[in-house]
Design an enzyme around this catalytic site. Structure first.
Site, short mmCIF file in Angstrom:
data_model
loop_
_atom_site.label_atom_id
_atom_site.label_comp_id
_atom_site.label_asym_id
_atom_site.label_seq_id
_atom_site.Cartn_x
_atom_site.Cartn_y
_atom_site.Cartn_z
N LYS A 97 -12.07 -0.93 6.30
CA LYS A 97 -12.39 -1.53 5.27
C LYS A 97 -13.61 -2.42 5.41
O LYS A 97 -14.65 -2.08 5.73
CB LYS A 97 -11.37 -2.17 4.49
CG LYS A 97 -10.15 -1.23 4.03
CD LYS A 97 -10.70 -0.39 3.10
CE LYS A 97 -9.31 0.75 2.79
NZ LYS A 97 -8.10 0.50 2.53
N TYR B 206 0.96 -1.14 0.11
CA TYR B 206 0.06 0.05 0.15
C TYR B 206 1.07 1.39 -0.07
O TYR B 206 2.05 1.37 0.89
CB TYR B 206 -0.75 -0.16 1.21
CG TYR B 206 -1.78 0.96 1.50
CD1 TYR B 206 -2.97 1.35 0.69
CD2 TYR B 206 -1.84 1.76 2.67
CE1 TYR B 206 -3.79 2.20 1.10
CE2 TYR B 206 -2.67 2.86 2.89
CZ TYR B 206 -3.45 3.20 1.99
OH TYR B 206 -4.53 4.08 2.44
C1 LIG Z 1 -6.85 1.01 3.15
C2 LIG Z 1 -5.80 0.36 3.50
C3 LIG Z 1 -4.89 0.65 4.58
C4 LIG Z 1 -4.98 1.88 5.29
O1 LIG Z 1 -6.17 2.04 6.04
P1 LIG Z 1 -6.55 3.38 6.48
O2 LIG Z 1 -7.56 2.99 7.71
O3 LIG Z 1 -7.26 3.98 5.29
O4 LIG Z 1 -5.55 3.98 7.28
C5 LIG Z 1 -3.85 -0.18 4.75
N1 LIG Z 1 -3.62 -1.27 3.74
C6 LIG Z 1 -4.52 -1.39 2.95
C7 LIG Z 1 -4.07 -2.66 2.10
C8 LIG Z 1 -5.59 -0.66 2.48
O5 LIG Z 1 -6.20 -0.96 1.55
#
Ligand SMILES: *Cc1c(COP(=O)(O)O)cnc(C)c1O
Length: 381
Positions: free
Chosen positions: A200, A103
């Site tokens: 997510k 990421y």
């Molecule tokens: C969205 C995401 C993050 C970060 O999450 P946040 O809550 O937005 O900080 C980390 N790793 C992956 C693979 C992501 O999709």
């Protein structure tokens, strides 16, 4: 009990209120009954709100149970769930090996923050597997994986990489956001720390930011210590929301995955699409690892477009009416973005911007397909 049944039972309040959900307790002060107790809190009790109260504990318990972990550090975002474990294991003079598909913001932390503390970073091709042995030495303190990578979907052979890391005492940290800790069990596969953005799929409604990092044994102790020492705290409201999301995680992911596969199949037959990148499809290069390590797919996948130029891709996206244009997948609503992959071209990156990633939500898949048809109509010559 089957996993879906357990999902409805874990993290419920103890004690006789009869409520099936924890209370949202807002508080910093937690008074002690006696001066002795102030410094000798009984197990499960705290005298300071920063350690978390019932909602945070319930969420920790539930996530530990799903992953078979001894401790779950809760962090204010998914990104901080990646950076906290890294800080907990590296020190001056050490090295970190990171899969080249990680990421973007994690990558920025690795390349811009850790070197200031005397830590060297090396990105390796995500499909290296046990070939990572050639990069190992005693200075390697952490190996950071993201399986699958959230833009280009390379799966990493966690057991093979973990076996090599163990030989030099390096800690394996995985970003497990794709599977929400549900479809894959990194700790069972050999990883030491499994981190994910609860933002997510666990949150599931695009209304919170939160992260979790889970571990067993020594790694769990270290993580807990660092969580406390760094002053990581998440609000009881957000923890409560994440626990609420967790109850419906399985049904939401199943539905999103079914729709995503249907849409991916449809896309694979479109002349505008050069490739569909979806680990549950047999044409995915890592499909064998997917079958070995995952119990199912999520709703996230990508395609590459033929005769791409950025203007065309933007016209395609702008014509979509149901798909939202946005980053934070895992919610109830479908999203699309065009993206430049982070990884190096010699590690398999497609053309910058030819890649379109979809996060499929809970809409009827036929409506989503009709929406994509509008997008393709907009770029027809
Ligand atoms: C969205 C995401 C993050 C970060 O999450 P946040 O809550 O937005 O900080 C980390 N790793 C992956 C693979 C992501 O999709």
């Amino acid at each position: 009990m089957k996993p879906e049944t357990r999902l409805t039972r874990i993290g419920r309040p103890h004690g006789g209120t009869g409520l099936v959900n924890p209370a949202v307790e807002r508080g910093s002060t937690v008074l002690a009954d006696t001066a002795h107790e102030l410094y000798n809190a009984p197990p499960g009790k705290t005298h300071y709100g920063r350690m978390g109260l019932s909602a945070q504990s319930a969420l920790r318990d539930a996530l530990c149970e799903i992953s078979g972990a001894d401790w779950c550090a809760l962090t204010p975002s998914g990104l901080s769930a990646m950076t906290l474990p890294l800080l907990a294991v590296v020190s001056n003079g050490g090295r970190v090996l990171a899969a080249d598909c990680v990421y973007g913001p994690t990558r920025k932390f690795l390349t811009e923050v850790l070197p200031r503390y005397g830590v060297e970073i090396e990105f390796f091709p995500p499909r290296l597997g046990s070939g990572i042995a050639s990069l190992m030495d005693e200075r390697v303190q952490a190996v950071f994986l993201e399986s699958p990578g959230s833009l280009t979907f390379e799966l990493q052979d966690i057991p093979a990489v973990s076996a090599e890391a163990r030989k030099v005492g390096a800690v394996v940290i995985t970003d497990d956001t794709y599977s929400a800790g549900w479809l894959m069990k990194p700790l069972d596969l050999g990883a030491d720390i499994a981190a994910q953005a609860l933002t997510k799929y666990v949150g599931g409604h695009s209304d919170i930011l939160l992260g979790a990092a889970l571990a067993r044994g020594n790694a769990a102790e270290r993580l807990k210590d660092y969580e406390r020492t760094f002053g990581c705290h998440v609000s009881p409201d957000d923890a409560w929301m994440a626990l609420r999301g967790l109850r419906t995680l399985a049904v939401r992911m199943t539905r999103s995955a079914e729709s995503a596969l249907k849409i991916a199949d449809w896309l694979s037959k479109r002349p505008e699409v050069t490739s569909v990148i979806h680990p549950a499809r047999t044409d995915h290069p890592d499909h064998a690892i997917f079958q070995r390590d995952f119990s199912g797919a999520s709703g996230l996948f990508a395609v590459t477009l033929r005769d791409f130029n950025r203007q065309r891709t933007e016209a395609f996206l702008d014509a979509l009416q149901i798909f939202g244009l946005g980053f934070s997948w895992g919610g109830y609503e479908s999203l699309a973005i065009h993206c430049g992959p982070q990884l190096r071209r010699d590690h398999g990156a497609p053309d910058d911007g030819a890649l379109v990633r979809f996060g499929i939500g809970l809409e009827d898949p036929d409506d989503l397909i009709a929406d994509l048809e509008k997008g393709f109509a907009a770029i027809a010559v």
